[in-house]
Design a protein around this motif. Structure first.
Motif, mmCIF file in Angstrom:
data_model
loop_
_atom_site.group_PDB
_atom_site.id
_atom_site.type_symbol
_atom_site.label_atom_id
_atom_site.label_comp_id
_atom_site.label_asym_id
_atom_site.label_seq_id
_atom_site.Cartn_x
_atom_site.Cartn_y
_atom_site.Cartn_z
ATOM 1 N N THR A 6 0.835 -1.197 0.000
ATOM 2 C CA THR A 6 0.000 0.000 0.000
ATOM 3 C C THR A 6 0.877 1.256 0.000
ATOM 4 O OG1 THR A 6 -0.116 0.166 2.420
ATOM 5 C CG2 THR A 6 -1.729 -1.272 1.326
ATOM 6 N N GLU A 7 0.253 2.375 -0.258
ATOM 7 C CA GLU A 7 1.008 3.621 -0.365
ATOM 8 C C GLU A 7 1.579 4.079 0.973
ATOM 9 O OE1 GLU A 7 2.194 5.503 -2.870
ATOM 10 O OE2 GLU A 7 1.553 3.743 -4.004
ATOM 11 N N ASP A 8 0.845 3.859 2.051
ATOM 12 C CA ASP A 8 1.300 4.379 3.340
ATOM 13 C C ASP A 8 0.718 3.549 4.480
ATOM 14 O OD1 ASP A 8 -1.382 5.182 3.474
ATOM 15 O OD2 ASP A 8 -0.919 7.225 2.833
ATOM 16 N N TYR A 9 1.076 3.947 5.701
ATOM 17 C CA TYR A 9 0.640 3.223 6.893
ATOM 18 C C TYR A 9 -0.877 3.206 7.019
ATOM 19 C CZ TYR A 9 -0.139 2.193 11.841
ATOM 20 O OH TYR A 9 -0.602 1.667 13.009
ATOM 21 N N GLU A 10 -1.516 4.338 6.742
ATOM 22 C CA GLU A 10 -2.965 4.420 6.912
ATOM 23 C C GLU A 10 -3.687 3.455 5.979
ATOM 24 O OE1 GLU A 10 -4.129 5.965 9.401
ATOM 25 O OE2 GLU A 10 -2.206 6.872 9.921
ATOM 26 N N SER A 11 -3.235 3.387 4.738
ATOM 27 C CA SER A 11 -3.895 2.479 3.797
ATOM 28 C C SER A 11 -3.588 1.021 4.131
ATOM 29 C CB SER A 11 -3.506 2.806 2.353
ATOM 30 O OG SER A 11 -2.107 2.850 2.189
ATOM 31 N N MET A 12 -2.408 0.753 4.675
ATOM 32 C CA MET A 12 -2.098 -0.594 5.154
ATOM 33 C C MET A 12 -3.066 -0.985 6.262
ATOM 34 S SD MET A 12 1.050 -1.885 7.512
ATOM 35 C CE MET A 12 0.097 -1.221 8.885
ATOM 36 N N SER A 13 -3.289 -0.059 7.198
ATOM 37 C CA SER A 13 -4.185 -0.312 8.326
ATOM 38 C C SER A 13 -5.607 -0.560 7.841
ATOM 39 C CB SER A 13 -4.161 0.877 9.287
ATOM 40 O OG SER A 13 -2.860 1.103 9.789
ATOM 41 N N ARG A 14 -6.067 0.244 6.888
ATOM 42 C CA ARG A 14 -7.420 0.072 6.358
ATOM 43 C C ARG A 14 -7.567 -1.267 5.658
ATOM 44 N NH1 ARG A 14 -6.804 5.471 4.862
ATOM 45 N NH2 ARG A 14 -6.336 4.867 2.717
ATOM 46 N N SER A 15 -6.549 -1.664 4.907
ATOM 47 C CA SER A 15 -6.614 -2.927 4.172
ATOM 48 C C SER A 15 -6.757 -4.115 5.128
ATOM 49 C CB SER A 15 -5.360 -3.100 3.309
ATOM 50 O OG SER A 15 -5.311 -2.125 2.294
ATOM 51 N N ALA A 16 -5.996 -4.088 6.222
ATOM 52 C CA ALA A 16 -6.091 -5.169 7.201
ATOM 53 C C ALA A 16 -7.455 -5.161 7.877
ATOM 54 C CB ALA A 16 -4.980 -5.033 8.236
ATOM 55 N N ALA A 17 -7.928 -3.977 8.248
ATOM 56 C CA ALA A 17 -9.233 -3.871 8.914
ATOM 57 C C ALA A 17 -10.357 -4.352 8.007
ATOM 58 C CB ALA A 17 -9.479 -2.428 9.349
ATOM 59 N N GLU A 18 -10.264 -4.055 6.720
ATOM 60 C CA GLU A 18 -11.317 -4.459 5.783
ATOM 61 C C GLU A 18 -11.440 -5.978 5.695
ATOM 62 O OE1 GLU A 18 -10.163 -2.441 2.246
ATOM 63 O OE2 GLU A 18 -10.903 -0.483 2.950
ATOM 64 N N ILE A 19 -10.316 -6.675 5.776
ATOM 65 C CA ILE A 19 -10.375 -8.143 5.755
ATOM 66 C C ILE A 19 -11.098 -8.656 6.994
ATOM 67 C CG2 ILE A 19 -9.007 -10.266 5.839
ATOM 68 C CD1 ILE A 19 -6.853 -8.825 4.215
ATOM 69 N N ILE A 20 -10.797 -8.066 8.139
ATOM 70 C CA ILE A 20 -11.461 -8.473 9.379
ATOM 71 C C ILE A 20 -12.952 -8.161 9.323
ATOM 72 C CG2 ILE A 20 -11.627 -8.007 11.861
ATOM 73 C CD1 ILE A 20 -8.603 -7.629 11.877
ATOM 74 N N LEU A 21 -13.300 -6.986 8.812
ATOM 75 C CA LEU A 21 -14.706 -6.601 8.745
ATOM 76 C C LEU A 21 -15.495 -7.519 7.812
ATOM 77 C CD1 LEU A 21 -14.263 -2.727 8.683
ATOM 78 C CD2 LEU A 21 -15.134 -4.124 10.570
ATOM 79 N N ARG A 22 -14.882 -7.930 6.709
ATOM 80 C CA ARG A 22 -15.550 -8.888 5.818
ATOM 81 C C ARG A 22 -15.739 -10.228 6.526
ATOM 82 N NH1 ARG A 22 -12.182 -6.480 1.797
ATOM 83 N NH2 ARG A 22 -10.695 -8.222 1.902
ATOM 84 N N GLN A 23 -14.735 -10.626 7.290
ATOM 85 C CA GLN A 23 -14.823 -11.877 8.043
ATOM 86 C C GLN A 23 -15.991 -11.828 9.036
ATOM 87 O OE1 GLN A 23 -13.205 -14.861 8.032
ATOM 88 N NE2 GLN A 23 -14.367 -15.541 9.820
ATOM 89 N N LEU A 24 -16.133 -10.713 9.747
ATOM 90 C CA LEU A 24 -17.200 -10.591 10.734
ATOM 91 C C LEU A 24 -18.575 -10.527 10.085
ATOM 92 C CD1 LEU A 24 -15.722 -8.119 13.377
ATOM 93 C CD2 LEU A 24 -15.574 -10.612 13.269
#
Length: 244
Positions: A6-24
């Motif tokens: 990803t371009e930066d830390y914030e987008s890395m964080s969002r990408s990881a969170a999105e996987i968890i949110l899809r899982q939930l």
């Protein structure tokens, strides 16, 4: 293995969170394996935001954490229990009774490991395990060694790890031991998400993903997992080839 840069830390964080949110969304009673440290803080902020916006529900979720320092009470500001409470659990609708961590204050060292291993078996397979990577390639607190520790174990932290953690301890009293999930415990998760940020992790991340699989670089074992997702910001992952 899926590699996302990803371009930066914030987008890395969002990408990881999105996987968890899809899982939930797919499985509201998911079991999540969680990690501490500076790297996952942004991911937790994204999950909190999703809860506040009404798009995430943690009421049926169970969590297990990777590790804990030996000798720190859960109320100690540098304990991992305190971290999880203040960075995540206190801000969402998760039951604290459903959040599990090793007991770093148990006087019998062997009992700490045995009790947590039994708890992991009781809870069952994690749907997702979040990981970071240490500067020497450690995952959880599994330090470089001659062999992989399979199960929950108490470890003597290396001088490199103690030095890296010293920035969090203003009094200089950095714990020298910790209890951690073993490699087999970590690898038993259905999916592993390795999140990595910053140029200081670039070399070890490349070594873990493209070098030999060896207990000298504990994170290298992750390449054998059938469902590994690596999410790195540009500073950490600029030498990686994206694979989706």
């Amino acid at each position: 293995m899926e590699i996302i840069v990803t371009e930066d830390y914030e987008s890395m964080s969002r990408s990881a969170a999105e996987i968890i949110l899809r899982q939930l969304k797919d499985k509201p009673d998911s079991i999540l394996g969680l990690a501490t440290g500076s790297t996952p803080e942004g991911m937790y902020r994204c999950l909190i935001k999703a809860y506040e916006e009404g798009t995430a529900d943690f009421s049926k979720v169970q969590t297990v954490n990777l590790d804990e320092y030996i000798g720190l009470k859960g109320t100690h500001p540098q304990s991992f229990r305190y971290y999880m409470d203040t960075k995540f659990f206190d801000w969402v609708n998760i039951s604290k009774k459903s959040t599990y961590m090793p007991d770093g204050m148990e006087l019998c060292i062997d009992k700490i490991a045995d009790d947590y291993e039994k708890k992991l078996e009781e809870i069952g397979k994690r749907d997702i395990q979040i990981l970071g990577i240490g500067g020497n390639g450690h995952i959880g607190f599994n330090e470089p060694a001659d062999s992989f520790a399979e199960y929950v174990n108490v470890v003597e932290l290396t001088e490199e790890t103690i030095a890296a953690n010293s920035r969090f301890f203003s009094d200089g009293n950095v714990p020298k031991r910790a209890v951690t999930m073993g490699i087999k415990d970590i690898m038993s998760a259905e999916r592993i998400i390795l999140i990595v940020s910053g140029s200081s992790k670039r070399g070890i991340l490349k070594k873990a993903l493209y070098g030999g699989i060896t207990p000298k670089v504990p994170a290298s074992i992750l390449r054998l997992h059938p469902n590994l997702v690596v999410i790195a910001d540009r500073e950490a992952g600029e030498e990686l080839e994206e694979v989706r």
